[in-house]
Design a protein around this motif. Structure first.
Motif, mmCIF file in Angstrom:
data_model
loop_
_atom_site.group_PDB
_atom_site.id
_atom_site.type_symbol
_atom_site.label_atom_id
_atom_site.label_comp_id
_atom_site.label_asym_id
_atom_site.label_seq_id
_atom_site.Cartn_x
_atom_site.Cartn_y
_atom_site.Cartn_z
ATOM 1 N N PRO A 1 50.620 -84.219 -87.869
ATOM 2 C CA PRO A 1 49.891 -83.786 -86.671
ATOM 3 C C PRO A 1 48.446 -83.428 -87.013
ATOM 4 O O PRO A 1 48.143 -82.967 -88.121
ATOM 5 C CB PRO A 1 50.668 -82.544 -86.220
ATOM 6 N N CYS A 2 47.554 -83.649 -86.065
ATOM 7 C CA CYS A 2 46.140 -83.273 -86.190
ATOM 8 C C CYS A 2 45.436 -84.011 -87.348
ATOM 9 O O CYS A 2 44.409 -83.551 -87.846
ATOM 10 C CB CYS A 2 45.984 -81.761 -86.375
ATOM 11 N N GLY A 3 45.992 -85.127 -87.775
ATOM 12 C CA GLY A 3 45.354 -85.912 -88.827
ATOM 13 C C GLY A 3 45.448 -85.305 -90.209
ATOM 14 O O GLY A 3 44.689 -85.687 -91.118
ATOM 15 N N VAL A 4 46.362 -84.361 -90.408
ATOM 16 C CA VAL A 4 46.519 -83.724 -91.716
ATOM 17 C C VAL A 4 47.183 -84.699 -92.685
ATOM 18 O O VAL A 4 48.177 -85.351 -92.348
ATOM 19 C CB VAL A 4 47.366 -82.441 -91.591
ATOM 20 N N ALA A 5 46.623 -84.797 -93.894
ATOM 21 C CA ALA A 5 47.166 -85.693 -94.912
ATOM 22 C C ALA A 5 48.408 -85.073 -95.548
ATOM 23 O O ALA A 5 48.430 -83.882 -95.859
ATOM 24 C CB ALA A 5 46.117 -85.966 -95.987
ATOM 25 N N PHE A 6 49.438 -85.891 -95.735
ATOM 26 C CA PHE A 6 50.701 -85.457 -96.332
ATOM 27 C C PHE A 6 51.058 -86.323 -97.532
ATOM 28 O O PHE A 6 50.909 -87.553 -97.487
ATOM 29 C CB PHE A 6 51.854 -85.593 -95.321
ATOM 30 N N ILE A 7 51.521 -85.681 -98.594
ATOM 31 C CA ILE A 7 52.181 -86.374 -99.703
ATOM 32 C C ILE A 7 53.568 -85.763 -99.832
ATOM 33 O O ILE A 7 53.715 -84.546 -99.934
ATOM 34 C CB ILE A 7 51.401 -86.225 -101.017
ATOM 35 N N VAL A 8 54.577 -86.614 -99.797
ATOM 36 C CA VAL A 8 55.974 -86.164 -99.861
ATOM 37 C C VAL A 8 56.625 -86.782 -101.092
ATOM 38 O O VAL A 8 56.704 -88.001 -101.211
ATOM 39 C CB VAL A 8 56.755 -86.581 -98.596
ATOM 40 N N GLU A 9 57.069 -85.923 -102.015
ATOM 41 C CA GLU A 9 57.751 -86.392 -103.222
ATOM 42 C C GLU A 9 59.254 -86.229 -103.032
ATOM 43 O O GLU A 9 59.729 -85.155 -102.645
ATOM 44 C CB GLU A 9 57.287 -85.598 -104.446
ATOM 45 N N ALA A 10 59.999 -87.287 -103.319
ATOM 46 C CA ALA A 10 61.446 -87.266 -103.115
ATOM 47 C C ALA A 10 62.151 -87.845 -104.332
ATOM 48 O O ALA A 10 61.552 -88.579 -105.133
ATOM 49 C CB ALA A 10 61.814 -88.062 -101.861
ATOM 50 N N SER A 11 63.419 -87.499 -104.475
ATOM 51 C CA SER A 11 64.291 -88.188 -105.432
ATOM 52 C C SER A 11 65.548 -88.565 -104.672
ATOM 53 O O SER A 11 66.113 -87.738 -103.948
ATOM 54 C CB SER A 11 64.608 -87.298 -106.636
ATOM 55 N N THR A 12 65.991 -89.796 -104.826
ATOM 56 C CA THR A 12 67.066 -90.278 -103.971
ATOM 57 C C THR A 12 67.948 -91.292 -104.689
ATOM 58 O O THR A 12 67.502 -91.992 -105.595
ATOM 59 C CB THR A 12 66.480 -90.920 -102.696
ATOM 60 N N ASP A 13 69.201 -91.345 -104.254
ATOM 61 C CA ASP A 13 70.110 -92.392 -104.703
ATOM 62 C C ASP A 13 70.264 -93.459 -103.622
ATOM 63 O O ASP A 13 71.073 -94.369 -103.751
ATOM 64 C CB ASP A 13 71.469 -91.799 -105.082
ATOM 65 N N ASN A 14 69.470 -93.339 -102.554
ATOM 66 C CA ASN A 14 69.511 -94.317 -101.469
ATOM 67 C C ASN A 14 68.131 -94.374 -100.817
ATOM 68 O O ASN A 14 67.815 -93.584 -99.926
ATOM 69 C CB ASN A 14 70.583 -93.922 -100.445
ATOM 70 N N LYS A 15 67.298 -95.297 -101.276
ATOM 71 C CA LYS A 15 65.909 -95.375 -100.796
ATOM 72 C C LYS A 15 65.830 -95.626 -99.294
ATOM 73 O O LYS A 15 64.964 -95.077 -98.620
ATOM 74 C CB LYS A 15 65.152 -96.476 -101.553
ATOM 75 N N ASN A 16 66.712 -96.469 -98.776
ATOM 76 C CA ASN A 16 66.649 -96.812 -97.353
ATOM 77 C C ASN A 16 66.925 -95.585 -96.489
ATOM 78 O O ASN A 16 66.250 -95.351 -95.484
ATOM 79 C CB ASN A 16 67.656 -97.916 -97.027
ATOM 80 N N ARG A 17 67.930 -94.789 -96.902
ATOM 81 C CA ARG A 17 68.255 -93.577 -96.136
ATOM 82 C C ARG A 17 67.084 -92.597 -96.136
ATOM 83 O O ARG A 17 66.692 -92.074 -95.088
ATOM 84 C CB ARG A 17 69.486 -92.906 -96.749
ATOM 85 N N THR A 18 66.524 -92.367 -97.320
ATOM 86 C CA THR A 18 65.455 -91.381 -97.425
ATOM 87 C C THR A 18 64.210 -91.824 -96.665
ATOM 88 O O THR A 18 63.585 -91.025 -95.957
ATOM 89 C CB THR A 18 65.110 -91.130 -98.905
ATOM 90 N N ALA A 19 63.844 -93.093 -96.804
ATOM 91 C CA ALA A 19 62.674 -93.608 -96.088
ATOM 92 C C ALA A 19 62.860 -93.472 -94.581
ATOM 93 O O ALA A 19 61.928 -93.082 -93.865
ATOM 94 C CB ALA A 19 62.427 -95.065 -96.463
ATOM 95 N N ALA A 20 64.052 -93.768 -94.091
ATOM 96 C CA ALA A 20 64.320 -93.667 -92.653
ATOM 97 C C ALA A 20 64.245 -92.213 -92.193
ATOM 98 O O ALA A 20 63.680 -91.921 -91.129
ATOM 99 C CB ALA A 20 65.698 -94.251 -92.338
ATOM 100 N N ASP A 21 64.798 -91.297 -92.997
ATOM 101 C CA ASP A 21 64.767 -89.880 -92.632
ATOM 102 C C ASP A 21 63.340 -89.352 -92.585
ATOM 103 O O ASP A 21 62.962 -88.631 -91.647
ATOM 104 C CB ASP A 21 65.578 -89.060 -93.645
#
Length: 240
Positions: A92-112
């Motif tokens: 929101p409001c053009g704020v830059a976000f970086i999200v670090e994740a670790s996953t055993d299912n890339k498709n699930r995490t990307a969709a979430d």
């Protein structure tokens, strides 16, 4: 360069940690798992594991819990293979976000993650779309009431061991390092018996944006929603 980790933000994080300690420890346990898989279970020869242990201690994770997580990670207890992924985008409001994740299912995490950005009125971008606005830095925060060292002595100790920047406000000292110097600085401080409110490598914005109260609430709501995802390890923004 100073003042990235505002004390009220740390206190808010601590409050969340107290309210959902089990979830926080689960995420830290996954960070231990990743570090052990990459460099082995001995922190003396695995600098990444050393750094994760320092982060665990800053979050009040008991030593027994840390050691049990290392043992579990070095055994055959889990067949899951986790992959580290970083998402970039605008909230929101053009704020830059970086999200670090670790996953055993890339498709699930990307969709979430994408769903939460869309719901908040933001959008995920391509790799590099916002990371150029951040630098990777080691950040160490010390509560002034928990050290007997003078400000000058602490500053010289940090700078002599490779810190880039030292700052203070009414309640905390903040020490910033380059990623490669983080372990040496942290270990020098630990050798003096210092305890940390925060000790980890972060993505620090080079410039920040200031929002009104409504904008801050919208951004914080997205941060909290992302934090609630089991696969999300860290969320960074360029909000002031």
């Amino acid at each position: 360069m100073s003042g990235h980790s505002k004390w009220h933000n740390i206190q808010a994080k601590k409050g969340k940690a107290d309210a959902a300690r089990g979830k926080v420890f689960t995420k830290l346990g996954r960070e231990i798992l990743l570090a052990v898989k990459q460099g082995g279970p001995d922190p003396a020869g695995n600098s990444k594991l050393k750094d994760v242990i320092a982060k665990c201690k800053a979050n009040n994770m008991p030593n027994d819990t840390i050691q049990n997580a290392i043992k579990k990670a070095s055994g055959e207890g889990s067949n899951k293979v986790y992959e580290e992924i970083t998402y970039e985008g605008y909230g929101p409001c053009g704020v830059a976000f970086i999200v670090e994740a670790s996953t055993d299912n890339k498709n699930r995490t990307a969709a979430d993650v994408r769903h939460l950005f869309d719901k908040a009125g933001g959008n995920l971008g391509t790799t590099g779309c916002v990371s150029y606005m951040f630098n990777k830095k080691g950040v160490i925060v010390i509560d002034k009431t928990k050290t007997n060292l003078s400000e000058d002595d602490l500053m010289m100790l940090a700078l002599d061991n490779g810190a880039e920047d030292f700052s203070s406000d009414e309640e905390i000292y903040e020490i910033v390092t380059g990623p490669s110097d983080f372990s040496a600085v942290r270990e020098a401080l630990e050798a003096q018996g210092l305890e940390f409110e925060e000790a980890e490598i972060q993505m620090v914005p080079t410039t920040t944006v200031s929002l009104d109260e409504e904008g801050e609430e919208r951004v914080q709501k997205l941060i909290d929603s992302l934090d609630d995802l089991d696969d999300v390890m860290n969320v960074y923004t360029n909000i002031e």
